[in-house]
Design a protein around this motif. Structure first.
Motif, mmCIF file in Angstrom:
data_model
loop_
_atom_site.group_PDB
_atom_site.id
_atom_site.type_symbol
_atom_site.label_atom_id
_atom_site.label_comp_id
_atom_site.label_asym_id
_atom_site.label_seq_id
_atom_site.Cartn_x
_atom_site.Cartn_y
_atom_site.Cartn_z
ATOM 1 N N GLU A 81 0.826 -1.219 0.000
ATOM 2 C CA GLU A 81 0.000 0.000 0.000
ATOM 3 C C GLU A 81 0.858 1.266 0.000
ATOM 4 O OE1 GLU A 81 -3.782 -2.015 2.370
ATOM 5 O OE2 GLU A 81 -2.278 -0.871 3.472
ATOM 6 N N ASN A 82 1.903 1.243 0.833
ATOM 7 C CA ASN A 82 2.791 2.414 0.889
ATOM 8 C C ASN A 82 3.590 2.580 -0.378
ATOM 9 O OD1 ASN A 82 2.247 3.319 3.479
ATOM 10 N ND2 ASN A 82 3.547 1.724 4.357
ATOM 11 N N GLY A 83 4.104 1.474 -0.889
ATOM 12 C CA GLY A 83 4.925 1.529 -2.096
ATOM 13 C C GLY A 83 4.122 2.025 -3.284
ATOM 14 N N LEU A 84 2.856 1.584 -3.342
ATOM 15 C CA LEU A 84 2.006 2.016 -4.452
ATOM 16 C C LEU A 84 1.784 3.525 -4.385
ATOM 17 C CD1 LEU A 84 0.501 0.873 -6.902
ATOM 18 C CD2 LEU A 84 -1.549 0.718 -5.483
ATOM 19 N N LEU A 85 1.628 4.015 -3.167
ATOM 20 C CA LEU A 85 1.442 5.456 -2.987
ATOM 21 C C LEU A 85 2.687 6.213 -3.459
ATOM 22 C CD1 LEU A 85 -1.065 6.883 -1.854
ATOM 23 C CD2 LEU A 85 0.039 6.938 0.358
ATOM 24 N N ASP A 86 3.853 5.645 -3.213
ATOM 25 C CA ASP A 86 5.091 6.287 -3.684
ATOM 26 C C ASP A 86 5.147 6.331 -5.209
ATOM 27 O OD1 ASP A 86 6.023 6.820 -1.158
ATOM 28 O OD2 ASP A 86 7.304 5.041 -1.034
ATOM 29 N N VAL A 87 4.714 5.251 -5.845
ATOM 30 C CA VAL A 87 4.666 5.242 -7.311
ATOM 31 C C VAL A 87 3.694 6.330 -7.785
ATOM 32 C CG1 VAL A 87 3.992 3.898 -9.344
ATOM 33 C CG2 VAL A 87 5.245 2.786 -7.481
ATOM 34 N N SER A 88 2.536 6.403 -7.133
ATOM 35 C CA SER A 88 1.527 7.403 -7.519
ATOM 36 C C SER A 88 2.069 8.818 -7.406
ATOM 37 C CB SER A 88 0.282 7.267 -6.637
ATOM 38 O OG SER A 88 -0.357 6.034 -6.859
ATOM 39 N N LYS A 89 2.841 9.059 -6.352
ATOM 40 C CA LYS A 89 3.341 10.417 -6.123
ATOM 41 C C LYS A 89 4.269 10.882 -7.246
ATOM 42 C CE LYS A 89 2.717 10.438 -1.121
ATOM 43 N NZ LYS A 89 3.321 10.224 0.203
ATOM 44 N N LYS A 90 4.935 9.921 -7.910
ATOM 45 C CA LYS A 90 5.783 10.287 -9.049
ATOM 46 C C LYS A 90 4.937 10.848 -10.186
ATOM 47 C CE LYS A 90 9.138 6.609 -8.211
ATOM 48 N NZ LYS A 90 9.651 5.321 -8.638
ATOM 49 N N GLN A 91 3.749 10.299 -10.339
ATOM 50 C CA GLN A 91 2.907 10.623 -11.487
ATOM 51 C C GLN A 91 1.887 11.715 -11.158
ATOM 52 O OE1 GLN A 91 4.177 8.599 -13.668
ATOM 53 N NE2 GLN A 91 3.086 9.420 -15.441
ATOM 54 N N PHE A 92 1.375 11.694 -9.950
ATOM 55 C CA PHE A 92 0.291 12.602 -9.552
ATOM 56 C C PHE A 92 0.721 13.374 -8.301
ATOM 57 C CE2 PHE A 92 -1.677 8.584 -11.210
ATOM 58 C CZ PHE A 92 -2.111 9.076 -12.431
ATOM 59 N N PRO A 93 1.314 14.574 -8.490
ATOM 60 C CA PRO A 93 1.894 15.289 -7.341
ATOM 61 C C PRO A 93 0.848 15.603 -6.250
ATOM 62 C CG PRO A 93 2.520 16.336 -9.423
ATOM 63 C CD PRO A 93 1.539 15.269 -9.756
ATOM 64 N N THR A 94 1.279 15.500 -5.008
ATOM 65 C CA THR A 94 0.355 15.666 -3.873
ATOM 66 C C THR A 94 -0.236 17.064 -3.774
ATOM 67 O OG1 THR A 94 2.236 16.148 -2.426
ATOM 68 C CG2 THR A 94 1.426 13.886 -2.434
ATOM 69 N N ASN A 95 0.439 18.066 -4.342
ATOM 70 C CA ASN A 95 -0.111 19.425 -4.234
ATOM 71 C C ASN A 95 -1.152 19.716 -5.310
ATOM 72 O OD1 ASN A 95 1.558 19.541 -6.404
ATOM 73 N ND2 ASN A 95 2.866 21.208 -5.636
ATOM 74 N N LYS A 96 -1.288 18.829 -6.286
ATOM 75 C CA LYS A 96 -2.239 19.066 -7.365
ATOM 76 C C LYS A 96 -3.409 18.088 -7.304
ATOM 77 C CE LYS A 96 -2.630 19.231 -12.361
ATOM 78 N NZ LYS A 96 -2.063 18.713 -13.614
ATOM 79 N N TYR A 97 -3.134 16.853 -6.927
ATOM 80 C CA TYR A 97 -4.153 15.807 -6.978
ATOM 81 C C TYR A 97 -4.685 15.481 -5.575
ATOM 82 C CZ TYR A 97 -2.774 14.951 -11.799
ATOM 83 O OH TYR A 97 -2.522 15.093 -13.138
ATOM 84 N N LEU A 141 -4.158 -7.028 -5.241
ATOM 85 C CA LEU A 141 -4.200 -5.874 -6.148
ATOM 86 C C LEU A 141 -4.838 -4.716 -5.417
ATOM 87 C CD1 LEU A 141 -7.232 -5.246 -7.561
ATOM 88 C CD2 LEU A 141 -6.688 -7.333 -8.772
ATOM 89 N N ASP A 142 -4.491 -3.523 -5.836
ATOM 90 C CA ASP A 142 -4.993 -2.322 -5.170
ATOM 91 C C ASP A 142 -5.168 -1.230 -6.213
ATOM 92 O OD1 ASP A 142 -5.854 -0.757 -3.063
ATOM 93 O OD2 ASP A 142 -3.846 -0.180 -2.410
ATOM 94 N N GLU A 143 -6.219 -0.458 -6.036
ATOM 95 C CA GLU A 143 -6.504 0.644 -6.957
ATOM 96 C C GLU A 143 -6.466 1.941 -6.177
ATOM 97 O OE1 GLU A 143 -10.604 0.601 -8.225
ATOM 98 O OE2 GLU A 143 -10.504 2.742 -8.705
ATOM 99 N N GLN A 144 -5.860 2.971 -6.734
ATOM 100 C CA GLN A 144 -5.872 4.309 -6.126
ATOM 101 C C GLN A 144 -6.348 5.304 -7.175
ATOM 102 O OE1 GLN A 144 -1.792 4.787 -4.733
ATOM 103 N NE2 GLN A 144 -2.176 3.519 -2.910
ATOM 104 N N ASP A 145 -7.260 6.193 -6.781
ATOM 105 C CA ASP A 145 -7.825 7.166 -7.723
ATOM 106 C C ASP A 145 -7.294 8.560 -7.421
ATOM 107 O OD1 ASP A 145 -9.331 4.997 -8.498
ATOM 108 O OD2 ASP A 145 -11.142 5.655 -7.443
ATOM 109 N N PHE A 146 -7.110 9.351 -8.465
ATOM 110 C CA PHE A 146 -6.599 10.713 -8.277
ATOM 111 C C PHE A 146 -7.512 11.728 -8.939
ATOM 112 C CE2 PHE A 146 -3.324 7.761 -7.437
ATOM 113 C CZ PHE A 146 -2.886 8.226 -6.206
ATOM 114 N N LEU A 147 -7.940 12.698 -8.135
ATOM 115 C CA LEU A 147 -8.956 13.652 -8.552
ATOM 116 C C LEU A 147 -8.358 15.053 -8.582
ATOM 117 C CD1 LEU A 147 -11.678 12.425 -6.013
ATOM 118 C CD2 LEU A 147 -11.146 11.468 -8.253
ATOM 119 N N VAL A 148 -9.007 15.914 -9.366
ATOM 120 C CA VAL A 148 -8.609 17.315 -9.379
ATOM 121 C C VAL A 148 -9.847 18.145 -9.098
ATOM 122 C CG1 VAL A 148 -7.761 19.199 -10.850
ATOM 123 C CG2 VAL A 148 -6.633 16.975 -10.907
ATOM 124 N N GLN A 149 -9.655 19.185 -8.280
ATOM 125 C CA GLN A 149 -10.764 20.052 -7.916
ATOM 126 C C GLN A 149 -11.084 20.935 -9.113
ATOM 127 O OE1 GLN A 149 -10.114 21.509 -4.051
ATOM 128 N NE2 GLN A 149 -12.286 21.920 -3.697
#
Lengths: 371, 371
Positions: A81-97, A141-149
């Motif tokens: 779960e943590n590692g997947l979040l790290d991968v996500s952060k490369k693609q979807f920056p925490t200040n935008k998504y 398997l795990d899914e994480q979604d990324f949204l934009v305001q």
């Protein structure tokens, strides 16, 4: 399928929760606006994502309950779960998504995908065959979604899916019989993971809500059941179409310090720094039960440590003094410029903990207390 | 004597440790200088004392092992140790004095003092008589030593002794039989505690090393065994001679929130603030198992809270989101200007925790993680 080690009630309540989330309607991806109130969890901190509250309730993951049952080794669960979040952060920056727990792969689908392919389960991603002959590769398997305001609403703008592939397959020849194991080599793990990723990407694109968003798929190698640290992600792919573009490799490894005799360690210098720390601390309080660390390596360099110290039950003043001493010893012996935390645990629970971020020079600490 | 609930090994190893401390020789109070190296645990923080390391080893308490066996309620143990430290801080400021675990009341003496007075145990502070008729009053005792640096050596300059007096006496009529209880009223607790303090002061003064230092004696009322919070100190006395000068009263009380129906709470406003927090948080994650608080009152005012939240097992991302949400909710609902900490616990241990000091405006948090 693996036997359940966690109480079933946990998994069931997760499933129920996921169902509740569903009742509130999909927060994003739909065009109609609902009267439901949407909030965020609050200011992001430490590079964490903000996440979504719908009608006062946190939107829990739909597929999460399944994973709990799939992992005999809890370290694989947290690490994945943590590692997947790290991968996500490369693609979807925490200040935008904004982060949302996976809402598009349902509990039911997750169960089917993790099963063997068969007449009754054509969606199964694991190969057909006998449990004693053909290994199960896909373990979680795990899914994480990324949204934009976007004004008052949130729009789905990205997704990450992680696949956990076994490095060791465990099976029994009869119910309650001995456990046998089959080791799976890295080449096979890579090949199988990539093939499954292709299938999953196509399935996700068939959902109209997921047609035009970037979808990242990341591959994780599960640690053996007896490991005291989780496995590691080894590849990810970022995709806009229905076919995998290309794979980026991830060079991460986890170790447990002290390294067991006979095993090969990552770096003698890191190991001896840890050993010096351990020896110093153990002579300070001679009856510590254990001092171990999870050490995380990225591209061959130590990039973080979680240290765990097990004590017998000490008085509150002893714990405080010990924690002060740890602060000094950690500063003196442990590697600089990486995040480190240290937990002091007894049979009563966590007694104290210290942490230092990569940018900070000194440890802060907290001693757990009681009135 | 109460039956042991903690594993005996724990108590025994504490005793062994105390004995080790003894081998190193007395650090202070003696006139001869030894070649042993003395260090301090490091810079005091958060108003904590520095304490003493002798030959690389922490000097553990001599009487501590005894207390573990005496307390069926672990909350009394922690609360007693912490509360005694608070009393000490009034008398011996943390920036001037160095803390040392009690080295003058031996393990053997502690056992004798806590026993009943009898022919074979003339030192017993509890009254002679049958266990079924005459209550045991004194349940635990603790000694804390305070040193001052003088060139290269440390000199004993003060001592605090705490006495824990039962508010409920538990006994059985036969071995392994039902437990009966006798409630002891506050007047009796006060009277007995003060009489024991007089005797202890005289005994301590008979040790030449303790003739000329200030000795503080503090009285603690033990909470019942089923309490979820410890008891409280109610009086202390600071003495230079062999007779108690006078007593100062301490007005402190501990409560568990939510207050059980039928019980009288301390302050409706504090309780409703906590209830609002609890309700908000529970609707966010509907299947939390419990949200409770230990609330500490000094002179009738709330002066600190330890909040404990029990969750089922959530994913790492859920724990992070929940913790962020807690930060916002705690800020919004909980009383200002007092220290508060919040632990989030699951069956796996502590998942995250938040804390705010009395002088700070916002909570900091840490999510426990694994590689």
């Amino acid at each position: 399928m693996k036997k359940l080690k966690l109480i079933l009630a946990v998994a069931f309540s997760s499933l129920l929760l996921a169902a509740c989330g569903n009742l509130n309607g999909m927060l994003s991806g739909g065009s109609k606006s609902s009267s439901a109130t949407t909030q965020l969890t609050g200011q992001a901190n430490h590079g964490d994502y903000q996440s979504v509250i719908k009608n006062g309730r946190y939107l829990t993951s739909k597929s999460r309950g399944v994973n709990i049952q799939q992992n005999d080794n809890q370290f694989n669960l947290k690490s994945f779960e943590n590692g997947l979040l790290d991968v996500s952060k490369k693609q979807f920056p925490t200040n935008k998504y904004i982060f949302q727990e996976g809402q598009y792969i349902s509990t039911n689908e997750a169960y089917k995908w993790l099963g063997r392919k068969s007449k009754s389960n054509p969606q199964g991603l694991n190969p057909s065959g006998k449990d004693t002959k053909v290994p199960l590769y896909l373990q979680q398997l795990d899914e994480q979604d990324f949204l934009v305001q976007n004004g008052n609403s949130l729009k789905l703008k990205g997704m990450t899916v992680g696949l956990g592939i076994n490095s060791v397959y465990y099976y029994t020849k009869e119910k309650y019989g001995s456990t046998y194991q089959m080791n799976l080599n890295d080449e096979k793990i890579k090949q199988i993971g990539k093939a499954m990723a292709s299938q999953i990407l196509k399935r996700l694109r068939s959902n109209s809500k997921l047609k035009n968003i970037p979808i990242v798929i990341a591959l994780y190698k599960q640690a053996p059941d007896d490991s005291l640290v989780g496995g590691n992600f080894f590849a990810y792919s970022s995709n806009n179409g229905s076919n995998i573009n290309s794979w980026n490799s991830i060079n991460e490894k986890n170790y447990v310090f002290p390294i067991q005799s006979g095993s090969k360690g990552p770096n003698n210098n890191d190991q001896s720094e840890f050993t010096n720390f351990k020896n110093d601390v153990q002579s300070f309080f001679p009856n510590l039960n254990g001092v171990t660390a999870q050490a995380h390596y990225v591209d061959g360099s130590l990039s973080g440590m979680h240290i765990s110290i097990t004590t017998q039950f000490y008085s509150q003043t002893e714990i405080t003094s010990f924690t002060q001493y740890l602060k000094t010893a950690a500063q003196k012996y442990l590697p600089k410029n990486i995040p480190i935390d240290i937990s002091v645990n007894s049979s009563e629970g966590t007694e104290s903990f210290l942490s230092r971020s990569s940018s900070s020079n000194s440890f802060t600490y907290h001693v757990f207390n009681s009135y």
